[in-house]
Design a protein around this motif. Structure first.
Motif, PDB file in Angstrom:
ATOM      1  N   LEU A 127       0.805  -1.227   0.000  1.00 53.05           N
ATOM      2  CA  LEU A 127       0.000   0.000   0.000  1.00 53.05           C
ATOM      3  C   LEU A 127       0.840   1.281   0.000  1.00 53.05           C
ATOM      4  CD1 LEU A 127      -2.859   1.137   0.062  1.00 53.05           C
ATOM      5  CD2 LEU A 127      -2.799   0.997   2.557  1.00 53.05           C
ATOM      6  N   MET A 128       1.917   1.306   0.780  1.00 51.55           N
ATOM      7  CA  MET A 128       2.692   2.554   0.913  1.00 51.55           C
ATOM      8  C   MET A 128       3.218   3.095  -0.426  1.00 51.55           C
ATOM      9  SD  MET A 128       5.761   3.527   3.566  1.00 51.55           S
ATOM     10  CE  MET A 128       6.990   2.411   2.876  1.00 51.55           C
ATOM     11  N   PRO A 129       3.744   2.267  -1.324  1.00 50.61           N
ATOM     12  CA  PRO A 129       4.271   2.822  -2.575  1.00 50.61           C
ATOM     13  C   PRO A 129       3.226   3.591  -3.389  1.00 50.61           C
ATOM     14  CG  PRO A 129       5.098   0.603  -2.255  1.00 50.61           C
ATOM     15  CD  PRO A 129       4.049   0.828  -1.202  1.00 50.61           C
ATOM     16  N   VAL A 130       2.033   3.022  -3.552  1.00 48.87           N
ATOM     17  CA  VAL A 130       1.005   3.710  -4.346  1.00 48.87           C
ATOM     18  C   VAL A 130       0.533   4.977  -3.632  1.00 48.87           C
ATOM     19  CG1 VAL A 130      -0.975   2.397  -3.425  1.00 48.87           C
ATOM     20  CG2 VAL A 130      -1.087   3.356  -5.710  1.00 48.87           C
ATOM     21  N   PRO A 165       1.690   9.613  11.032  1.00 50.02           N
ATOM     22  CA  PRO A 165       1.820   9.037  12.376  1.00 50.02           C
ATOM     23  C   PRO A 165       2.479   7.661  12.298  1.00 50.02           C
ATOM     24  CG  PRO A 165      -0.443   8.834  11.608  1.00 50.02           C
ATOM     25  CD  PRO A 165       0.311   9.527  10.515  1.00 50.02           C
ATOM     26  N   LEU A 166       3.479   7.441  13.131  1.00 49.78           N
ATOM     27  CA  LEU A 166       4.200   6.162  13.134  1.00 49.78           C
ATOM     28  C   LEU A 166       3.483   5.176  14.045  1.00 49.78           C
ATOM     29  CD1 LEU A 166       6.786   4.664  12.158  1.00 49.78           C
ATOM     30  CD2 LEU A 166       7.918   5.523  14.224  1.00 49.78           C
ATOM     31  N   SER A 167       2.960   4.109  13.472  1.00 50.41           N
ATOM     32  CA  SER A 167       2.166   3.150  14.256  1.00 50.41           C
ATOM     33  C   SER A 167       3.040   2.177  15.041  1.00 50.41           C
ATOM     34  CB  SER A 167       1.219   2.377  13.340  1.00 50.41           C
ATOM     35  OG  SER A 167       1.954   1.628  12.392  1.00 50.41           O
ATOM     36  N   GLN A 168       4.183   1.790  14.458  1.00 54.75           N
ATOM     37  CA  GLN A 168       5.117   0.886  15.131  1.00 54.75           C
ATOM     38  C   GLN A 168       6.546   1.394  14.904  1.00 54.75           C
ATOM     39  OE1 GLN A 168       4.544  -3.417  15.104  1.00 54.75           O
ATOM     40  NE2 GLN A 168       2.788  -3.176  13.739  1.00 54.75           N
ATOM     41  N   SER A 169       7.339   1.419  15.955  1.00 55.77           N
ATOM     42  CA  SER A 169       8.709   1.936  15.864  1.00 55.77           C
ATOM     43  C   SER A 169       9.532   1.204  14.813  1.00 55.77           C
ATOM     44  CB  SER A 169       9.403   1.831  17.223  1.00 55.77           C
ATOM     45  OG  SER A 169       8.728   2.595  18.193  1.00 55.77           O
ATOM     46  N   VAL A 170       9.266  -0.094  14.648  1.00 54.55           N
ATOM     47  CA  VAL A 170      10.058  -0.889  13.706  1.00 54.55           C
ATOM     48  C   VAL A 170       9.832  -0.468  12.251  1.00 54.55           C
ATOM     49  CG1 VAL A 170      10.236  -2.918  15.183  1.00 54.55           C
ATOM     50  CG2 VAL A 170       8.292  -2.704  13.645  1.00 54.55           C
ATOM     51  N   PHE A 171       8.792   0.308  12.002  1.00 62.84           N
ATOM     52  CA  PHE A 171       8.512   0.774  10.636  1.00 62.84           C
ATOM     53  C   PHE A 171       9.281   2.051  10.286  1.00 62.84           C
ATOM     54  CE2 PHE A 171       3.906  -1.123  10.709  1.00 62.84           C
ATOM     55  CZ  PHE A 171       4.452  -2.393  10.718  1.00 62.84           C
ATOM     56  N   ARG A 172       9.908   2.682  11.259  1.00 62.29           N
ATOM     57  CA  ARG A 172      10.477   4.017  11.060  1.00 62.29           C
ATOM     58  C   ARG A 172      11.438   4.076   9.869  1.00 62.29           C
ATOM     59  NH1 ARG A 172      11.042   8.786  13.541  1.00 62.29           N
ATOM     60  NH2 ARG A 172      10.007   8.103  15.472  1.00 62.29           N
ATOM     61  N   SER A 173      12.417   3.181   9.827  1.00 60.74           N
ATOM     62  CA  SER A 173      13.455   3.289   8.792  1.00 60.74           C
ATOM     63  C   SER A 173      12.876   3.130   7.391  1.00 60.74           C
ATOM     64  CB  SER A 173      14.566   2.260   9.035  1.00 60.74           C
ATOM     65  OG  SER A 173      14.053   0.943   8.959  1.00 60.74           O
ATOM     66  N   LYS A 174      11.938   2.187   7.222  1.00 61.92           N
ATOM     67  CA  LYS A 174      11.347   1.975   5.890  1.00 61.92           C
ATOM     68  C   LYS A 174      10.532   3.180   5.441  1.00 61.92           C
ATOM     69  CE  LYS A 174      11.344  -2.997   5.314  1.00 61.92           C
ATOM     70  NZ  LYS A 174      10.621  -4.180   4.826  1.00 61.92           N
ATOM     71  N   ILE A 200      10.037   8.248   2.268  1.00 59.65           N
ATOM     72  CA  ILE A 200       9.841   9.704   2.225  1.00 59.65           C
ATOM     73  C   ILE A 200      10.949  10.346   1.387  1.00 59.65           C
ATOM     74  CG2 ILE A 200       9.934  11.832   3.601  1.00 59.65           C
ATOM     75  CD1 ILE A 200       8.558  10.232   5.866  1.00 59.65           C
ATOM     76  N   ALA A 201      12.186   9.915   1.623  1.00 59.40           N
ATOM     77  CA  ALA A 201      13.321  10.459   0.878  1.00 59.40           C
ATOM     78  C   ALA A 201      13.267  10.053  -0.597  1.00 59.40           C
ATOM     79  CB  ALA A 201      14.628   9.980   1.511  1.00 59.40           C
ATOM     80  N   ASP A 202      12.935   8.784  -0.865  1.00 59.38           N
ATOM     81  CA  ASP A 202      12.893   8.286  -2.243  1.00 59.38           C
ATOM     82  C   ASP A 202      11.855   9.025  -3.087  1.00 59.38           C
ATOM     83  OD1 ASP A 202      14.869   6.476  -1.659  1.00 59.38           O
ATOM     84  OD2 ASP A 202      13.527   4.749  -1.456  1.00 59.38           O
ATOM     85  N   TYR A 203      10.730   9.356  -2.483  1.00 59.04           N
ATOM     86  CA  TYR A 203       9.668  10.047  -3.221  1.00 59.04           C
ATOM     87  C   TYR A 203       9.784  11.568  -3.120  1.00 59.04           C
ATOM     88  CZ  TYR A 203       7.290   5.594  -4.031  1.00 59.04           C
ATOM     89  OH  TYR A 203       6.978   4.326  -4.450  1.00 59.04           O
ATOM     90  N   GLY A 204      10.760  12.041  -2.355  1.00 67.34           N
ATOM     91  CA  GLY A 204      10.980  13.484  -2.232  1.00 67.34           C
ATOM     92  C   GLY A 204       9.821  14.227  -1.603  1.00 67.34           C
ATOM     93  N   LEU A 205       9.201  13.627  -0.604  1.00 59.29           N
ATOM     94  CA  LEU A 205       8.016  14.230  -0.008  1.00 59.29           C
ATOM     95  C   LEU A 205       8.379  15.258   1.068  1.00 59.29           C
ATOM     96  CD1 LEU A 205       5.661  11.129   0.484  1.00 59.29           C
ATOM     97  CD2 LEU A 205       5.788  12.692  -1.462  1.00 59.29           C
ATOM     98  N   ALA A 230       7.432  15.862   4.173  1.00 62.70           N
ATOM     99  CA  ALA A 230       6.661  15.072   5.136  1.00 62.70           C
ATOM    100  C   ALA A 230       7.368  15.027   6.485  1.00 62.70           C
ATOM    101  CB  ALA A 230       6.460  13.649   4.614  1.00 62.70           C
ATOM    102  N   THR A 231       6.549  14.950   7.534  1.00 61.42           N
ATOM    103  CA  THR A 231       7.048  14.814   8.899  1.00 61.42           C
ATOM    104  C   THR A 231       6.486  13.522   9.477  1.00 61.42           C
ATOM    105  OG1 THR A 231       7.082  17.220   9.179  1.00 61.42           O
ATOM    106  CG2 THR A 231       7.155  15.876  11.182  1.00 61.42           C
ATOM    107  N   LEU A 232       7.375  12.676   9.976  1.00 54.57           N
ATOM    108  CA  LEU A 232       7.000  11.389  10.586  1.00 54.57           C
ATOM    109  C   LEU A 232       7.123  11.530  12.100  1.00 54.57           C
ATOM    110  CD1 LEU A 232       6.409   8.291  10.240  1.00 54.57           C
ATOM    111  CD2 LEU A 232       8.890   7.968  10.152  1.00 54.57           C
TER     112      LEU A 232
END
Length: 390
Positions: free
Chosen positions: A210-213, A233-242, A247-252, A254-256
């Motif tokens: 889902l995230m890519p689209v 909003p970060l739902s799980q800490s383990v998702f942070r790096s991905k 965010i960087a790859d898509y040049g958004l 954005a604030t996480l």
């Protein structure tokens, strides 16, 4: 009084925490000692439960997607069964979490007869049941179902369950949500900024499917609307790096942020969200949204062509009223183009926004009054007392 609660995933941990807090309030008011042990997560621990096993990350949506969680689910079921056998509680409360809780509930009925079981927030068999087997099991396991949706209550009553409709716990949670102005001030959002909440994932599979689209659609919106800023909003800490990498790859722009989901949702002008509890939170905060969801292609093919799987709606706001309050884009419809189209429509068309807000107002009438968690807690304690008396 000893209570065992079993739930999982991010949403279960949230609902469990609200219930634990209500149970603690009742215990203090009535002057009895309360010990709560649970399968859950950080929020439930903070509310006062002793966590037997962390189940926030054990959950999926789909057939292929569930495979990596088979062994973790078996392990957590074994841990729960061992605990229940050794330290028999006064009552067991199951919260949603279909497969693991069916296993735990079936074990109780086989090996611990007489132990009361209440199912709070029954699995959504009333929406997408493929066969009557799971429904029959739920009804046989639960001494009482504490339903949060009117349709859920009606469905399980017709199937022979003892049901109490208590209302939806998010009605209680939203009492602590900041107003739009305070939320924007807290996050440092200026009046000129168009704030879009992006909610891509609470399950690991959603980062992949889902995230890519969703992020590609955000990239296009950013190009069209220079004043846009995305809040995630970060739902799980383990998702942070991905998520940070994406965010960087898509040049958004954005604030996480972690542990500030209510502020992000309350501050938003609009949201692009995965299907789930967050859709109802947005609705109760009057934030227009488009809902998207995708699973693996293999799961989609099996569901559609083999199981003949079909659902009327997926997002909670639409399920409450059984009509399309918010746009849902599921699987093949969850395209970049469709997300962008609905986003621009809801950001730029005042009449369309008002339609959504009117639907939200109507939806609220079916969610019950404030005090949902206290009503659920009172039902649980009442069932313990009745069982003890008999």
């Amino acid at each position: 009084m000893k209570i065992f609660i079993s739930t999982g995933e991010v949403s279960g941990d949230l609902q469990g925490a609200l219930l634990v807090a209500a149970l603690k309030r009742h215990a203090v008011a009535a002057g009895f000692e309360l010990e709560i042990t649970a399968l859950g997560g950080r929020r439930m621990a903070e509310a006062g439960a002793t966590i037997l096993g962390d189940t926030v990350g054990i959950g999926s949506m789909g057939i292929i997607e569930s495979v990596p969680y088979i062994w973790p689910t078996i392990k957590v079921q074994q841990k729960a069964k061992q605990y229940l056998k050794k330290f028999r509680p006064d009552v067991v409360v199951l919260i949603d979490y279909l497969t693991p809780n069916l296993g735990i509930g079936s074990y109780i009925r086989r090996c611990l007869p007489g132990l009361p079981v209440l199912w709070y927030i029954a699995p959504q068999e009333w929406v997408w049941s493929i066969s009557p087997r799971n429904t029959d099991l739920i009804v046989s396991i639960a001494d009482r179902i504490l339903a949060i949706f009117p349709e859920e209550a009606c469905y399980y009553q017709k199937k022979g369950a003892q049901v109490s409709w208590v209302g939806h716990p998010l009605v209680d949670r939203m009492q602590s949500a900041p107003c739009r102005e305070v939320a924007r001030q807290t996050l440092g959002i200026g009046p000129e900024q168009v704030s879009i909440a992006l909610i891509p994932a609470s399950r690991r599979q959603e980062l992949k499917y889902l995230m890519p689209v969703m992020f590609e659609a955000a990239q296009i919106l950013q190009a069209k609307l220079p004043q846009v800023h995305f809040w995630i909003p970060l739902s799980q800490s383990v998702f942070r790096s991905k998520i940070e990498t994406a965010i960087a790859d898509y040049g958004l722009r954005a604030t996480l942020l972690e542990n500030q989901s209510l502020e992000i949702l309350a501050a938003a002008d609009f949201a692009i969200a995965k299907s789930g509890t967050v859709n109802l939170e947005l609705a109760l905060l009057d934030v227009p949204q488009v809902v998207a969801y995708r699973v693996s292609l293999i799961t989609a093919i099996i569901a559609r062509h083999v199981l003949k799987f079909s659902i009327p709606f997926m997002s909670p706001p639409n399920l409450v009223q059984m009509k399309p309050i918010v746009p849902e884009l599921l699987q093949d419809d969850a395209t970049v183009e469709n997300i962008v189209f609905h986003a621009l429509e809801l950001l730029q068309n005042a009449d369309r926004r008002q339609e959504i807000l009117a639907g939200y107002r109507q939806m609220r009438e079916s969610l019950g009054d404030v005090g949902v968690c206290d009503r659920a807690a009172a039902e649980i304690i009442k069932n313990v007392k009745l069982n003890t008396a008999s």
